[in-house]
Enzyme design. Structure first.
Site, short mmCIF file in Angstrom:
data_model
loop_
_atom_site.label_atom_id
_atom_site.label_comp_id
_atom_site.label_asym_id
_atom_site.label_seq_id
_atom_site.Cartn_x
_atom_site.Cartn_y
_atom_site.Cartn_z
CB SER A 129 18.91 -16.44 16.41
OG SER A 129 18.47 -15.24 16.95
CE LYS A 183 21.93 -18.49 17.84
NZ LYS A 183 22.36 -18.76 18.66
CG HIS A 186 22.93 -14.10 14.95
ND1 HIS A 186 23.22 -14.20 16.05
CD2 HIS A 186 21.59 -13.60 14.23
CE1 HIS A 186 22.06 -13.42 16.38
NE2 HIS A 186 20.84 -13.17 15.27
CG ASN A 187 24.96 -15.90 18.81
OD1 ASN A 187 24.38 -16.20 18.44
ND2 ASN A 187 24.94 -16.22 20.03
CD GLU A 190 22.21 -12.18 20.40
OE1 GLU A 190 22.34 -12.49 19.49
OE2 GLU A 190 23.12 -11.86 21.01
P1 NBP Z 1 20.22 -26.49 28.29
O1 NBP Z 1 21.35 -25.53 27.48
O2 NBP Z 1 20.21 -25.74 29.16
O3 NBP Z 1 19.79 -28.52 28.02
C1 NBP Z 1 19.35 -28.64 28.74
C2 NBP Z 1 18.89 -30.05 28.31
O4 NBP Z 1 19.99 -30.66 27.64
C3 NBP Z 1 17.96 -30.85 29.21
O5 NBP Z 1 16.99 -31.43 27.90
C4 NBP Z 1 18.94 -31.85 29.61
O6 NBP Z 1 18.56 -33.31 29.63
C5 NBP Z 1 19.62 -31.76 28.19
N1 NBP Z 1 21.17 -33.32 28.41
C6 NBP Z 1 21.65 -32.56 29.49
BR1 NBP Z 1 22.27 -31.13 30.54
N2 NBP Z 1 22.78 -33.61 29.22
C7 NBP Z 1 22.59 -34.60 28.85
C8 NBP Z 1 22.94 -36.18 28.51
N3 NBP Z 1 24.24 -36.49 29.02
N4 NBP Z 1 22.37 -36.76 27.65
C9 NBP Z 1 20.60 -35.80 27.52
N5 NBP Z 1 20.51 -35.10 27.17
C10 NBP Z 1 20.84 -34.58 28.40
O7 NBP Z 1 18.62 -26.45 26.92
P2 NBP Z 1 18.50 -25.42 26.58
O8 NBP Z 1 19.00 -24.01 27.63
O9 NBP Z 1 16.64 -25.30 26.63
O10 NBP Z 1 19.18 -24.97 25.51
C11 NBP Z 1 19.19 -26.03 24.48
C12 NBP Z 1 20.16 -25.74 23.31
O11 NBP Z 1 19.54 -24.74 22.62
C13 NBP Z 1 21.42 -25.56 24.10
O12 NBP Z 1 22.69 -25.64 23.10
C14 NBP Z 1 21.82 -23.92 24.18
O13 NBP Z 1 23.30 -23.67 23.81
C15 NBP Z 1 21.19 -23.69 22.79
N6 NBP Z 1 19.77 -21.83 22.72
C16 NBP Z 1 19.29 -21.83 23.40
C17 NBP Z 1 18.97 -20.71 23.36
C18 NBP Z 1 18.29 -20.20 24.62
O14 NBP Z 1 17.77 -18.68 24.85
N7 NBP Z 1 18.16 -20.62 26.10
C19 NBP Z 1 18.91 -20.02 22.32
C20 NBP Z 1 19.35 -20.02 21.32
C21 NBP Z 1 20.32 -21.93 20.92
P3 NBP Z 1 17.86 -33.35 31.92
O15 NBP Z 1 16.29 -32.83 32.02
O16 NBP Z 1 17.42 -35.22 32.32
O17 NBP Z 1 18.61 -32.78 32.29
#
Ligand code: NBP
Length: 474
Positions: A129, A183, A186-187, A190
């Site tokens: 988080s 987690k 937690h959300n 939130e």
């Molecule tokens: P995203 O949730 O937007 O996912 C994008 C990533 O997933 C890219 O690296 C993309 O690769 C990869 N990907 C996908 Br889409 N399909 C794929 C596949 N079939 N094989 C391999 N790679 C694949 O990224 P994020 O916002 O950085 O979040 C990552 C995780 O963390 C998520 O589960 C999210 O829920 C969690 N999270 C996010 C936050 C936040 O604030 N954003 C906070 C806490 C947790 P590519 O570049 O090749 O398309």
């Protein structure tokens, strides 16, 4: 060949920042992404922050990891996570660890953990988080999985986690899906916290007649007291912000339709399955849902009702502060109840007080208040509800009149306050000697012979409602 202590695959905002955080702490980190351009960009932009070992194929990525391998997946939750596991698991050996840092549903984590355990691979579903800033500067980390995997991973994760008073905001939550479950809750908390803050703003605006900038000052003051928290702090910032294009308060130019992603909804769905009342979280999810139904709202705009005229006295802001604090206690009590119920259902043995400790920094609900929750569990680890803790019970007692006045004022002038109202109703339900559930049981027995229990005798009973109304033992 140089080896990496840990690897991160999935280098969108979260994965990239987590990899940088690891590198900045001196841990050589292997980096990989399905689309190689992201890997290249990371090393080009931030390569001087530490040791990155970029890999363009899963095979090279896995080969660059020291044994036992620690592989962090930071991809979109759901099918992409399964796809990545299917791609990497065949390249791993017994004893290796896959850490899923995405927002997976805990049931998926349980399924994945069981499948990989059969192959001798540790699957560590980990709640992270704090958004992208947290991932870079120190998130709150909630790892599940085996105790054995935590021995190998814990020191690394604790190293990059947020610290409060020198204590890392990371601990082993419990087996299999426990980390993602916590987690999720937690959300959910939130959601509830944000809804209560939104209602406080709405009441200060419409019942007290304050302008957004004045309300920002109220929140700033609150942030110096017991409500001190990240969410109160950023609320003041948002309310004080002026839209550059129009010169109006920013909050007046933003469309009033809130979004909700999966975790709030999952918290409520899971609570329903576990039979845990989490009205505060449910109302927060529903409040966002109502806001998004533009069609319903448009059709209902001319329905009769009071016109939100300011009525409040000069002490109203203090009353709202008390109502907010009391409702917040209820929201957290409900969330922790869900954690304890989940822990009992799945045999996770979660230390609830430790969850309060690791939420004190790094995450969105970080707050001074969490020290109080920790203290409450220290005083009585098996307490059925936080509400009866001495400190919280006293605060709830002190808030009584103000809390009721705020809810009544909201109802009287037509300001929706579902969070405050449900928190007070929950509180009154728990403290009631008798609830009308007795009547509900009578109705159920009447129409469906569902039987009822009596206050004065053991056993189940049924009244012959269609006959002479004698009572029979069921
Ligand atoms: P995203 O949730 O937007 O996912 C994008 C990533 O997933 C890219 O690296 C993309 O690769 C990869 N990907 C996908 Br889409 N399909 C794929 C596949 N079939 N094989 C391999 N790679 C694949 O990224 P994020 O916002 O950085 O979040 C990552 C995780 O963390 C998520 O589960 C999210 O829920 C969690 N999270 C996010 C936050 C936040 O604030 N954003 C906070 C806490 C947790 P590519 O570049 O090749 O398309």
């Amino acid at each position: 060949m140089e080896t990496a202590r840990i690897g991160v695959t999935g280098l969108a905002v979260m994965g990239r920042n987590l990899a940088r955080n690891l590198a900045r702490h001196g841990h050589p980190v292997a980096v990989h992404n399905r689309t190689a351009a992201r890997t290249k960009a990371l090393v080009e932009e931030f390569g001087d922050e530490g040791t990155f070992l970029p890999a363009d194929t899963p095979e090279r990525f896995v080969a660059s990891l020291e044994r036992p391998r620690r592989l962090v997946i930071m991809v979109k939750a759901g099918a992409p996570t399964d796809a990545v596991i299917d791609e990497f698991a065949p390249l791993l050996e017994p004893g290796d660890m896959i850490v899923d840092g995405g927002n997976a549903h805990f049931a998926d984590t349980r399924r994945r953990e069981a499948a990989l355990r059969e192959r001798g691979i540790h699957f560590v579903g980990t709640g992270i988080s704090g958004g992208e800033e947290g991932a870079l500067h120190g998130p709150s980390i909630m790892p599940g999985g085996s105790a054995e995997s935590y021995e190998a991973l814990g020191p690394l994760l604790e190293d990059i986690a947020a610290k409060v008073d020198g204590t890392p905001c990371c601990t082993h939550v419990g087996p299999d899906g426990a980390g993602h479950f916590v987690k999720m809750v937690h959300n959910g908390i939130e959601y509830s916290d944000m809804q209560l803050i939104a209602e406080s703003y709405d009441l200060l605006r419409h019942a007290a007649g304050l302008a957004p900038a004045e309300i920002a000052e109220v929140f700033r003051t609150w942030n110096t007291g017991r409500l001190e928290s990240y969410l109160i702090e950023i609320t003041a910032e948002v309310l004080a912000h002026t839209d550059a294009a129009t010169g109006k308060p920013f909050v007046d130019v933003v469309l009033d339709q809130a979004e909700q992603k999966g975790t709030g909804r999952w918290t409520v769905q899971t609570a329903l399955d576990l039979g845990v009342p989490v009205g505060g979280i449910a109302e927060a999810v529903f409040a966002r849902s109502v806001s998004g139904h533009a069609d319903l709202r448009e059709a209902s705009r001319n329905l009769p009702g009071p016109s939100r005229t300011a009525v409040a006295d000069s002490g109203f802001a203090d009353k709202v502060e008390k109502a907010l604090y009391a409702s917040k206690i209820v929201a957290y009590a409900q969330g922790f109840h869900e954690i304890q119920a989940g822990s009992a259902e799945y045999g996770w043995d979660i230390d609830a007080g430790a969850m309060a400790t690791i939420w004190r920094g790094g995450c969105i609900i970080r707050a001074r208040f969490l020290d109080r929750i920790r203290a409450a569990y220290d005083a009585d680890p098996s307490t059925p509800t936080l509400l009866t803790d001495d400190h919280f019970a006293e605060a709830l007692g002190d808030a009584q009149d103000a809390w009721r006045d705020v809810v009544a004022t909201a109802a009287r002038i037509g300001v929706p306050a579902p969070g405050f109202s449900t928190a007070l109703a929950y509180y009154d339900s728990l403290r009631a000697d008798r609830l009308p559930a007795a009547l509900t049981q009578g109705q159920r027995d009447f129409f469906g012979a569902h039987t009822y229990r009596r206050v004065d005798r053991d056993g189940s009973f049924h009244t012959l409602w269609g006959g002479d109304r004698t009572e029979v033992q069921a």
